[in-house]
Design an enzyme around this catalytic site. Sequence first.
Site, PDB file in Angstrom:
ATOM      1  N   CYS A  21      29.536  -3.535  27.329  1.00 29.56           N
ATOM      2  CA  CYS A  21      28.802  -3.022  28.491  1.00 29.56           C
ATOM      3  C   CYS A  21      27.293  -3.189  28.298  1.00 29.56           C
ATOM      4  O   CYS A  21      26.792  -4.301  28.285  1.00 29.56           O
ATOM      5  CB  CYS A  21      29.212  -1.585  28.792  1.00 29.56           C
ATOM      6  N   GLU A  26      37.729   0.035  25.447  1.00 32.87           N
ATOM      7  CA  GLU A  26      38.185   1.335  24.931  1.00 32.87           C
ATOM      8  C   GLU A  26      38.714   2.248  26.025  1.00 32.87           C
ATOM      9  O   GLU A  26      39.338   3.268  25.740  1.00 32.87           O
ATOM     10  CB  GLU A  26      37.045   2.017  24.159  1.00 32.87           C
ATOM     11  N   HIS A  79      34.880  -2.000  29.672  1.00 30.77           N
ATOM     12  CA  HIS A  79      35.096  -1.081  28.550  1.00 30.77           C
ATOM     13  C   HIS A  79      36.514  -1.245  28.013  1.00 30.77           C
ATOM     14  O   HIS A  79      37.448  -0.647  28.549  1.00 30.77           O
ATOM     15  CB  HIS A  79      34.875   0.369  29.005  1.00 30.77           C
TER      16      HIS A  79
END
Length: 195
Positions: free
Chosen positions: A77, A178, A176
């Site tokens: 990001c 994650e 993202h």
Amino acid sequence: MKVAVIKYNAGNIRSVAFALERLAIVYSITDNPEEIRSADKVIFPGVGEASSTMKYLVDTRLDDVIRSLTQPVLGICLGMQLMCKHSDENNTPCLGIFEEKVTLFQPTHNEKVPHMGWNSLGLTKGWLPEDINEQFVYFVHSYFVPVNQYTSAITNYIQPFSSAMRKNNFFAVQFHPEKSAKVGEKILTSFLSLG
């Protein structure tokens, strides 16, 4: 394998840490140059604003540390955007690893800024697992990197933009991983298994 997550004044480091824990990866969150340089893999995460973050990196000399790394490095990001040459966000000179300019999305009557939510990846070349082509990942961003020679995946929102890039040992994603469920886990696992 030693994984270093770069600690700096940007949010979202904990969510990256939790993702690594889910994958049973041993990691450290650190701003120690020697610990970062000696890691097998480095993750450069980020949520925040470009100019204040770059100021922190310059003040702590982490900018030079990141540029000097020779092992695989993953920018996430804001981390990806700071790897570029310049950001329009507060007219910020960045790390210059990718010779690209980060630009603000211009909203349309149908599509708002920030780009927030799930969107698909169109793989172009390189390092991402082939079976995630056209799969959905999670985005939150107002600025984007145009499609360029380093682009590894393209996403369409308002216009096509780089959702992933690679230059030598530097890898980057605008989304993202994650927060992108099983697809994100595959991407992190793919990065962490690089030679």
